[in-house]
Motif scaffolding. Structure first.
Motif, PDB file in Angstrom:
ATOM      1  N   VAL A 142       0.818  -1.129  -0.006  1.00  0.00           N
ATOM      2  CA  VAL A 142       0.151  -0.102   0.063  1.00  0.00           C
ATOM      3  C   VAL A 142       0.965   1.315   0.052  1.00  0.00           C
ATOM      4  N   LYS A 178       2.428   1.523  -3.644  1.00  0.00           N
ATOM      5  CA  LYS A 178       1.255   1.953  -4.557  1.00  0.00           C
ATOM      6  C   LYS A 178       1.342   3.097  -5.530  1.00  0.00           C
ATOM      7  N   TYR A 205      -5.846  -0.782   2.259  1.00  0.00           N
ATOM      8  CA  TYR A 205      -5.786  -1.513   0.917  1.00  0.00           C
ATOM      9  C   TYR A 205      -7.373  -1.231   0.523  1.00  0.00           C
TER      10      TYR A 205
END
Ligand code: FE
Length: 328
Positions: A184, A187, A327
């Motif tokens: 996460v 990302k 997430y």
């Protein structure tokens, strides 16, 4: 009397065959239509089907539980198949044919559903941004060197829930939480589907994404020049996470015997030659031929230690974990 009983036999058996079997499937019509037709041609058993989203079809099965319209439920991802069985919608089977053709890690431990084709949830890299020969693992993607370089599909998709379930089964909850926290924080963005992940990787918005193999196949078939390549993850450890499309027999179906024969045929070499190829998947049956595109991706080590029943059993935990680490 003899004439009467003969007449009864004719009426009884013709009636079953005339109605045939009904499949509820979340697979797209063009992926199953021809294989259903082939079975009809071979046996005379008509295969009726209704397509829809897995969740909606499961709701239909629940509503019709006492007097089901469907004989077979066919969908993708062990997470969906497990959920249908967990809700008491599928029957346990006893089939030597299915037990022989479908490897034990790709079918339900209680024989309520069986995988029929295999897909790998792999890493795909931008070939301009990632050096050829770079080895990767799901765990590596949590490392700081991938910061701002990772594209992920939404955690709401069952494919990612099953992947995280596999990680929980392999590493335990806390270690998996660390890995997903790393994903996460590395990302770039969260995408609604695998194809958009691939397009973002190709555009250089990120260097690596996690997708199912057939989406890679479809996009590359359309746009072969895209700078994308599969990098099989975890080749030095447990292997790539694989999942299935599969099916089970609906509880209270009036055609249990015919339905089982159909599932057994789908796992046979005759059907497996085509079943997986239409969607650029891997056949479930060992030694059944792969499509040329699938073959071109080369051999890889798949995770055969993870029994897909646990993708379902750990689904709630996986969803909770992804929620806890933000997430989306
Ligand atoms: Fe898909």
């Amino acid at each position: 009397m003899k004439i009467l009983s003969t007449a009864f036999l004719l009426i009884c058996c013709f009636a079953v065959n005339a109605k045939g079997l009904t499949v509820y499937t979340s697979r797209k019509e063009h992926l199953v239509k021809d294989i259903f037709k082939a079975y009809e041609g071979k046996t005379g058993v008509k295969i009726n089907y209704k397509t829809g989203k897995a969740g909606a079809l499961i709701q239909n099965l629940k509503a019709e539980l006492k007097n089901p319209e469907a004989d077979i439920f066919m969908t993708v991802d062990a997470g969906n198949l497990w959920y249908a069985s967990h809700e008491g919608l599928l029957n346990s089977l006893s089939s030597k044919v299915l037990d022989k053709n479908v490897p034990s890690h790709l079918r339900d431990r209680d024989s309520k559903w069986y995988g029929l084709s295999v897909r790998a949830r792999t890493t795909v890299v931008n070939t301009k941004l990632v050096k050829n020969g770079t080895t990767l693992s799901y765990e590596d993607l949590a490392r700081p060197e991938w910061k701002g370089k990772l594209c992920l599909r939404t955690s709401k998709k069952v494919y990612n829930q099953s992947l995280v379930a596999m990680l929980i089964s392999t590493h335990g909850y806390e270690k998996t939480k660390k890995i997903i926290t790393g994903w996460v924080s590395n990302k770039v963005d969260i995408f609604s589907n695998d194809t958009n992940v691939l397009k973002a990787v190709a555009a250089g918005q990120c260097a690596v994404g996690i997708v199912n193999t057939y989406y890679f196949g479809r996009l590359m078939k359309k746009s072969p020049k895209l700078p994308l390549a599969i990098t099989w993850p975890n080749q030095k450890s447990y292997g790539v996470h694989i999942n299935v499309s599969g099916a089970g027999i609906v509880k209270n179906s009036k055609n249990q015997v015919e339905a089982q024969k159909f599932l057994e045929w789908l796992s046979s070499s005759e059907a497996q030659k085509h079943f997986a190829q239409v969607n650029m998947e891997f056949p479930i049956l060992k030694n059944a031929p792969q499509s040329d595109i699938v073959k071109s991706w080369g051999k890889f080590k798949a995770n055969t230690a993870f029994n897909l029943t646990d993708a379902g059993k750990l689904q709630k935990k996986a969803i909770k974990l992804m929620h806890e680490v933000g997430y989306k």
